[in-house]
Scaffold this motif. Structure first.
Motif, PDB file in Angstrom:
ATOM      1  N   LEU A  36       0.282 -30.121  49.855  1.00 43.15           N
ATOM      2  CA  LEU A  36       1.406 -29.381  49.675  1.00 43.15           C
ATOM      3  C   LEU A  36       1.102 -27.416  50.587  1.00 43.15           C
ATOM      4  N   GLU A  37       0.336 -27.241  50.474  1.00 44.79           N
ATOM      5  CA  GLU A  37       0.573 -25.283  50.449  1.00 44.79           C
ATOM      6  C   GLU A  37       0.537 -25.465  51.877  1.00 44.79           C
ATOM      7  N   LYS A  38      -0.217 -26.457  52.828  1.00 51.31           N
ATOM      8  CA  LYS A  38       0.137 -25.571  54.299  1.00 51.31           C
ATOM      9  C   LYS A  38       1.897 -25.812  55.012  1.00 51.31           C
ATOM     10  N   PRO A  39       2.318 -26.715  54.581  1.00 51.23           N
ATOM     11  CA  PRO A  39       3.889 -27.020  55.119  1.00 51.23           C
ATOM     12  C   PRO A  39       4.407 -26.099  54.212  1.00 51.23           C
ATOM     13  N   SER A  45       1.518 -17.305  52.289  1.00 50.50           N
ATOM     14  CA  SER A  45       0.682 -17.341  52.963  1.00 50.50           C
ATOM     15  C   SER A  45      -0.074 -15.687  52.238  1.00 50.50           C
ATOM     16  N   ASP A  46       0.836 -14.183  52.276  1.00 49.47           N
ATOM     17  CA  ASP A  46       0.991 -12.904  51.840  1.00 49.47           C
ATOM     18  C   ASP A  46       0.850 -13.206  49.969  1.00 49.47           C
ATOM     19  N   MET A  49      -1.581 -22.438  45.460  1.00 49.83           N
ATOM     20  CA  MET A  49       0.659 -22.711  45.628  1.00 49.83           C
ATOM     21  C   MET A  49       0.473 -24.111  43.967  1.00 49.83           C
ATOM     22  N   SER A  50       2.281 -23.963  43.263  1.00 47.37           N
ATOM     23  CA  SER A  50       2.195 -25.128  42.535  1.00 47.37           C
ATOM     24  C   SER A  50       3.304 -25.871  43.093  1.00 47.37           C
ATOM     25  N   ALA A  53       8.156 -23.040  45.337  1.00 48.32           N
ATOM     26  CA  ALA A  53       7.370 -21.765  46.010  1.00 48.32           C
ATOM     27  C   ALA A  53       6.833 -21.008  44.974  1.00 48.32           C
ATOM     28  N   THR A  54       6.453 -20.944  44.285  1.00 52.29           N
ATOM     29  CA  THR A  54       5.517 -20.672  43.317  1.00 52.29           C
ATOM     30  C   THR A  54       4.060 -21.215  43.244  1.00 52.29           C
ATOM     31  N   CYS A  55       3.581 -19.581  42.926  1.00 53.43           N
ATOM     32  CA  CYS A  55       1.552 -19.797  43.016  1.00 53.43           C
ATOM     33  C   CYS A  55       1.466 -19.032  42.136  1.00 53.43           C
TER      34      CYS A  55
END
Length: 284
Positions: free
Chosen positions: A217-220, A229-230, A245-246, A250-252
């Motif tokens: 799901l990271e790419k979408p 991405s940053d 990413m979790s 949007a939490t990484c």
């Protein structure tokens, strides 16, 4: 019982969840997705507390309380379901201290519901096992059964078929969570997944499996929130054990071997990107 002990008995942490890896395998006709994931949990999160009350009522406070409903809430749903299934005749006045960002991929609502089940199981003297509470939790959401146990496990099916992982490498690792405070819709992210099965999550040691895995799901999510991405690049620059990413974002997160490394990374990320929410905690 001292006031401190009584307070601890009448409260429960809703431990933040991270997906060390999340492989989405296919869409299901019921709207869910078949997936393979590794759940892990921090020793930090929201806090649920309870006092005697009439019926089930909820108050909400904390830094992320704004906009949350006191009635249309998974905490109330969990409490009501437990009371009905356990034939509980007395009520509970609950308080949610909302410390985790909303719609952030770290199990906020699911963890709150799970913590409510654990807390009221104790408060009402029901003596349900963890397995029984996880079964009760299933209709509340795909992640809620895993959050009931709040320990490292593999999830398959829609994430509710759980296998506890006994791995000595993970507990004690320090996790750094970073969120750009942009809420994302889980449903929207799953809808944006391209439907391509990129293969199974490997077995074996949890850190190795996670590092060799991915989050589909990271790419979408990055397409919807390019700032992610940053965030991920800045985390990678800190040389963690793993950064990803979790859930649906949007939490990484990034895992480190020591609190000092995590705190240094936290400072670096805050210096590089403005407006981030951060949290550090040990993996349970």
């Amino acid at each position: 019982m001292s006031d401190q002990d009584r307070g601890a008995a009448n409260s429960e942490t809703a431990y933040a969840k991270i997906n060390l890896a999340l492989h989405v395998r296919k869409r299901l006709p019921n709207g869910y997705h078949e997936l393979e994931t590794i759940f892990a949990f921090l020793d930090q999160g929201d806090l649920i507390s309870v006092q005697p009350g009439e019926g089930v009522t909820l108050e909400i406070g904390g830094p992320f309380a704004q906009g949350l409903s006191r009635t249309d809430n998974l905490v109330v749903q969990a409490a009501t379901r437990l009371a009905e299934l356990s034939d509980v005749k007395h009520g509970a006045h609950l308080h949610l201290d909302k410390r985790l960002p909303v719609a952030s991929g770290i199990g906020g609502g699911s963890a709150d519901a799970a913590a409510t089940l654990r807390l009221l199981n104790r408060f009402w003297g029901l003596d349900h096992s963890v397995a029984e509470l996880a079964e009760i939790a299933k209709p509340l959401g795909a992640d809620v059964p895993a959050c009931v146990a709040s320990q490292t496990c593999r999830g398959t099916g829609i994430g509710q078929d759980l296998e506890v992982i006994s791995d000595k490498d993970l507990p004690g690792c320090t996790a750094l969570l970073i969120n750009p405070l942009v809420p994302v819709s889980t449903a929207d992210i799953f809808r944006a997944w391209d439907g391509m099965d990129r293969g199974a999550l490997e077995s074996g040691p949890v850190i190795t499996a996670a590092r060799n895995g991915r989050n589909d799901l990271e790419k979408p999510a990055i397409a919807m929130v390019p700032l992610l991405s940053d965030v991920l690049q800045v985390l990678d620059d800190c040389q963690p054990v793993i950064a990803r990413m979790s859930g649906s974002g949007a939490t990484c997160f990034a895992l480190f071997r020591s609190l000092a490394e995590a705190k240094n990374a936290e400072s670096h990320c805050q210096n590089m990107i403005d407006g981030l929410w951060t949290m550090t905690g040990e993996i349970r």
